[in-house]
Design a protein around this motif. Structure first.
Motif, mmCIF file in Angstrom:
data_model
loop_
_atom_site.group_PDB
_atom_site.id
_atom_site.type_symbol
_atom_site.label_atom_id
_atom_site.label_comp_id
_atom_site.label_asym_id
_atom_site.label_seq_id
_atom_site.Cartn_x
_atom_site.Cartn_y
_atom_site.Cartn_z
ATOM 1 N N ALA A 1 0.561 -1.384 -0.572
ATOM 2 C CA ALA A 1 -0.005 -0.264 0.150
ATOM 3 C C ALA A 1 0.668 1.394 -0.092
ATOM 4 N N THR B 1 -0.237 3.270 -7.458
ATOM 5 C CA THR B 1 -0.420 3.917 -5.526
ATOM 6 C C THR B 1 -1.307 5.216 -5.179
ATOM 7 N N TYR C 1 -4.710 4.677 -6.761
ATOM 8 C CA TYR C 1 -5.178 4.191 -4.974
ATOM 9 C C TYR C 1 -5.614 5.279 -4.067
ATOM 10 N N SER D 1 -7.330 -4.508 -4.165
ATOM 11 C CA SER D 1 -6.379 -4.113 -2.740
ATOM 12 C C SER D 1 -7.707 -4.441 -1.696
ATOM 13 N N ILE E 1 -1.947 -4.097 -3.452
ATOM 14 C CA ILE E 1 -2.729 -3.022 -4.118
ATOM 15 C C ILE E 1 -2.182 -3.839 -5.883
#
Length: 294
Positions: free
Chosen positions: A200, A222, A225, A256, A261
């Motif tokens: 993460a 990332t 997300y 995720s 993820i």
């Protein structure tokens, strides 16, 4: 059959041929023909810029990016200083992953309206994806200065304020220290394109750190997300668990949890149901190989 009726001692054709006292059908007919002509010519008359932009936005929302770009080009030819047109052009450049032209179009919007919130947000998101938090913050601050209730900008500002402003240098980025994972055991789909698995915090798990393209993709995913999770959490919906990102020529599926993820891309002709199924299967295999419970 009676061809007319009498009212107040004067003949009056059936169907209300008189529209007012003293007005005859000879006066009304040219008006009727004029309306028909206007309707016909409106079908052949070139659309104005506003019409082109509205149609382009519909195409963009439907994923018809090439057609939308053509309409935007036509509209900007008619109205080169139209902020809506330049904003749509910026969005389409991003859909084609053309970052620098998108920046230029967002700046064109701001040259017309320095506080245009969507243009400021667009530049902030680009800076964020480039991991330039110092450049990102002023755009958000300016957007919220004029529009303090702009939810997307506020969510992004709250998120950015919790991050460190200086990204780690390539040689100082954290390296995955968990159990080794063999790609073959994950059984990735043959028609899948880009596949990355990361922690993460952006630490790349697969492929290995030596793959620069994978490192850049992991950083991009990332950020996506984090932005999506911050927006969802602000709405009380929790963090992102599943996502679909559509771009020109391909679709990326995201899976995720709080610690990992996964992102997997397919060509655009692969059906969404197939993409979701393959992503979920790869996610399950990844958790199993890492010894993590689903």
């Amino acid at each position: 059959m009676l061809a007319g009726k009498f009212q107040s001692g004067r003949p009056r054709p059936l169907g209300g041929g008189f529209t007012s006292e003293g007005e005859s059908n000879h006066v009304r007919l040219p008006r009727f023909l004029s309306r028909i002509w206007d309707a016909i010519t409106s079908l052949t008359r070139p659309p104005n810029a506003a019409t082109l932009f509205r149609r382009a936005d519909l195409y963009r929302q439907e994923g018809r990016f090439e057609e939308a770009a053509e309409l935007v080009g036509q509209g900007l030819h008619l109205a080169p200083n139209n902020g809506v047109g330049h904003l749509l052009s910026a969005y389409l450049h991003l859909a084609f992953r053309q970052v620098e032209p998108a920046k230029s179009e967002f700046q064109s919007v701001l040259a017309i309206d320095p506080f245009q919130p969507r243009a400021l947000l667009g530049l902030a998101k680009i800076a964020l994806e480039e991991r330039d938090l110092i450049a990102c913050r002023p755009f958000l601050d300016k957007a919220l200065q004029r529009w303090p209730d702009f939810p997307e900008a506020k969510a992004l500002q709250d998120m950015v304020s919790s991050w460190t402003a200086t990204p780690a240098a390539p040689g100082q980025r954290p390296v995955y220290a968990g159990p080794p994972i063999q790609m073959e055991k994950l059984n990735p789909p043959a028609d899948g394109r880009e596949f990355v698995l990361m922690q993460a915090d952006g630490t790349l798990v697969l492929p290995q750190q030596g793959d620069k393209g994978a490192v850049d993709l992991a950083a991009h995913i990332t950020q996506v997300y984090r932005i999506a999770s911050a927006t969802l959490q602000r709405a009380g919906l929790g963090a992102l668990r599943r996502g679909i990102v559509q771009a020109v020529g391909e679709t990326t599926y995201i899976r995720s949890n709080d610690h990992l993820i996964l992102a997997l891309s397919f060509p655009e002709d692969v059906k969404v149901g197939v993409g979701l199924f393959e992503t979920e299967k790869l996610w399950t295999n990844s958790l199993r190989e890492m010894g993590v419970r689903a």
